[in-house]
Every structure is written in C-alpha cells, then in structure tokens.
Write a protein that holds these residues in place. Structure first.
Motif: not given
Length: 236
Positions: A8, A10, A24, A55, A58, A60, A62, A67
């Motif tokens: 989402s 990214l 996304t 990582r 910014r 999320a 899943r 995470d």
C-alpha cells in the motif's frame, strides 16, 4: 477475495533514484499473481519489501497479516522466496545445501523428491559455483519450496531455463496454486503470465499501471499490446 499480500502506497528511493513511487497492489490468497514490468519498474524492490529484505521509506506491507520487516521466525517459515540473486553458497553441493535447509523447518518436504522433480539430482555432485545459470535457478526454486510455504515469491523463476525447464517450473507453480499456496511471480514473459496468472499486476516507473484478472486487464486485447501501451516511455 482475501489478499495474502498487500502493498500500500510504497515509496523506496536509493539516493536520487526512485524505485517505488506510491506502489499499490495485492495478491489474492491461493492464486498466482504475475507481476510484469520493464527493467527498472521496481519489481524486485517490491518483492524485497514483501519478504522483509528491504524496508520501504513510506507505505505499508502486509504478508499473511504481518509486517515482514518486523516478522518473527514463525512468520518467515510460512514464506518461500526465490530471488534473482539467490545468495547460494558457492562452496557446497546442491543436496547437502537442501538437506541443511530442510533441517531449519518443522515439517519440510522430502529433499530427494523435490530434487528429483526439479532435476537437481542430475547435477548433485557439482559445487554451486560450477553450476550453470539454469541449474542455479532450479536449486534456488527447490530451496524456496522446502518449507511448504503458504506464500511463495518467485522473482523470474524461469529466467535462463531451456524450454523443458520452463515447462517444469510452470507445472510446479500450477501445482503449488492447486495445493492452496499463494504464488507471486515476477516475469518478463507474456507466455508465462498468460499460462499461470489468475491475477495480473503491471508496473511501470515504480507504480502500478494495471491490476486485476487477466480478462479485466486485457479487455479482449492481447496482453502484449496492453503491456506496451502502458509501459512505453512516458506512459507512467
């Protein structure tokens, strides 16, 4: 349909180079998702974020609700990964490596069965450093399968394989899907995507430019035509 993998918004940059720019997309559970895009589209970076090797700056990620960057060993055991640069130890031999990896899992697949199915037994006496590119692909795929993963990430799994090898890999991917595994395959091959995908993602310049079932993405056109119309220079 429930998503096993969700990326989402990214963002990921390397100095002045933007690899992911608001990316996304999701991968439905128990289905094969094929991710296509030109070199530099961000496919490998997206997979690295999804498996916890990188990582995002910014956004999320899943995978199976967790995470991956902060995931524990139990979560990691549920995820299989085959990257383009497999990180295979050069000094060992294939079966020794697979047997070592199998001991890391509570309920691994039978090493000999996996090695036979992927043809690893044919070069079992050769050290990894002396394997061809296609042989390394087969070994890396075998390693990714050993833990009976619930989610399997394959970054260009058929690259460098001969036609028989590609068919073997495609059959294996279909078998994993039929067994309930969620499979995410990055590829440059339209044939591979058309043969395997239940869900398509097309990336360009770090963003998703199309996503959905093959029928909804192509809307009666060829996948090749749709791909080039969405990824030609300036299309992003």
């Amino acid at each position: 349909m429930t998503a096993a993998v969700t990326l989402s918004d990214l963002h990921r940059s390397f100095g002045r180079v933007t690899a992911l720019d608001g990316l996304t997309w999701s991968a439905p559970a128990g289905r094969v998702t094929a991710v296509l895009g030109p070199n530099g589209a961000g496919k490998t970076t997206a997979v690295e974020c999804a498996v916890g090797l990188a990582r995002p700056d910014r956004g999320a990620v899943r995978v199976l609700g967790a995470d991956p960057w902060q995931a524990d060993a139990d979560h990691r055991a549920r995820v299989g990964v085959m990257l383009q640069a497999g990180g295979l130890p050069n000094g060992t031999k294939p079966l020794r490596l697979l047997r070592h990896l199998a001991r890391l899992y509570a309920d691994p697949l039978d090493v000999d069965d996996v090695a036979e199915r992927l043809g690893v037994t044919q070069f079992a006496g050769t050290t990894v450093r002396r394997l061809s590119g296609g042989q390394k692909q087969r070994l890396a795929l075998a390693a990714a399968l050993l833990g009976r993963p619930e989610v399997l990430f394959l970054d260009e799994p058929a690259a460098g394989l001969d036609p028989h090898g590609r068919l073997d890999v495609w059959d294996l991917v279909a078998a994993q899907r039929d067994a309930g595994t969620t499979v995410v395959v990055t590829t440059h091959s339209f044939e591979e995507a058309e043969r395997l995908a239940d869900h398509l993602v097309i990336m360009n310049a770090g963003r998703t430019v199309a996503e959905g079932t093959p029928g909804s993405v192509t809307a009666g056109r060829s996948l090749e035509d749709v791909y080039f119309s969405l990824t030609r220079k300036g299309a992003a």
